[in-house]
Write an enzyme that holds these catalytic residues in place. Structure first.
Site, PDB file in Angstrom:
ATOM      1  N   CYS A 126      48.575  39.665  34.888  1.00 54.39           N
ATOM      2  CA  CYS A 126      47.820  39.457  36.118  1.00 54.39           C
ATOM      3  C   CYS A 126      48.450  38.323  36.906  1.00 54.39           C
ATOM      4  CB  CYS A 126      46.367  39.132  35.785  1.00 54.39           C
ATOM      5  SG  CYS A 126      45.329  38.827  37.235  1.00 54.39           S
ATOM      6  N   HIS A 168      42.172  47.681  37.012  1.00 56.51           N
ATOM      7  CA  HIS A 168      42.452  46.246  37.047  1.00 56.51           C
ATOM      8  C   HIS A 168      42.042  45.641  38.390  1.00 56.51           C
ATOM      9  CE1 HIS A 168      45.162  42.723  35.890  1.00 56.51           C
ATOM     10  NE2 HIS A 168      44.909  42.497  37.164  1.00 56.51           N
ATOM     11  N   GLU A 169      42.448  46.274  39.484  1.00 56.12           N
ATOM     12  CA  GLU A 169      42.162  45.701  40.802  1.00 56.12           C
ATOM     13  C   GLU A 169      40.692  45.827  41.162  1.00 56.12           C
ATOM     14  OE1 GLU A 169      44.290  43.804  42.052  1.00 56.12           O
ATOM     15  OE2 GLU A 169      45.894  44.455  40.704  1.00 56.12           O
ATOM     16  N   HIS A 172      38.742  43.080  39.560  1.00 55.44           N
ATOM     17  CA  HIS A 172      38.812  41.809  40.274  1.00 55.44           C
ATOM     18  C   HIS A 172      37.668  41.679  41.285  1.00 55.44           C
ATOM     19  CE1 HIS A 172      42.266  39.508  39.062  1.00 55.44           C
ATOM     20  NE2 HIS A 172      43.091  40.526  39.170  1.00 55.44           N
TER      21      HIS A 172
END
Length: 214
Positions: A126, A168-169, A172
């Site tokens: 990351c 993953h994004e 966030h």
């Protein structure tokens, strides 16, 4: 230093960030902006400012370099992310990880849900946790729903590495870092991953470091 999103309107935050040319500074773990749910996008940025912000996110992602970047990673608690992966990897890696090219796209207000029970575990890093990687088991196939920067709907099923990037994004934007989902015994510096664990799959690392896959 991240901007104080609790006091500064989002449009002003973005305009201030864009006042300086070049890649935007990336916020790292420990900053509260990475731990709160981002505000859904609902026109807070007028179209010209949104276009400039999206382009700055893309420039910053390329410069890092990375394959995805979410707005909170540059200190803006807004539910927007960009992704792009040319996937310049050997054939054995492509086959093992399902790492195929992911064209550039903007994800506004994205959400995902698993499609089927299959999961896949691989080392992941990351930009907001520089220098480290850890093994994360993620859904192997997801349905991604969002809008693009023009408000057009996005609704598609992703597999392999594109599915990992989307998860993953989107995480966030919910205040979740990949470390929250990682096998913590797998945590390795980039140098150690390159020297010891660069195989297409993490089975050897799991055996040596003592963590489960799945």
């Amino acid at each position: 230093m991240a901007l104080d999103s609790a006091r500064t309107p989002l449009a002003e935050q973005v305009a201030e960030l864009l006042a300086v040319d070049g890649p935007l500074p990336i916020v790292t773990a420990g900053d509260p902006v990475l731990r709160g749910a981002a505000e859904p996008f609902d026109g807070q940025l007028e179209p010209a400012l949104l276009d400039r912000f999206v382009q700055a996110l893309r420039v910053t992602m390329h410069a890092a370099p990375g394959v995805g970047l979410a707005a909170p990673q540059v200190g803006v608690a807004l539910r927007i992310a960009v992704v792009e992966d040319p996937a310049p990897v050997p054939e054995e890696v492509r086959l093992a990880r399902g790492r195929v090219p992911l064209p550039f796209r903007v994800l506004v207000n994205p959400v995902y849900e698993p499609v089927g029970p299959d999961r896949a575990a691989f080392f992941e890093g990351c930009l907001s946790v520089p220098g480290w990687q850890a093994v994360v088991a993620r859904h192997a196939r997801v349905r991604l729903r969002a809008e693009d920067e023009r408000g057009r709907p996005v609704d598609e099923v992703l597999t392999g590495w594109p599915a990992r990037i989307a998860q993953h994004e989107t995480d966030h934007l919910d205040g979740t870092l990949y470390l929250d989902r990682a096998e913590i015994r797998s945590l390795s510096s980039n140098e150690v991953v390159a020297a010891r664990w660069s195989q297409p799959t993490p089975e050897r690392a799991a055996e040596a470091l003592g963590f489960p896959l799945g």
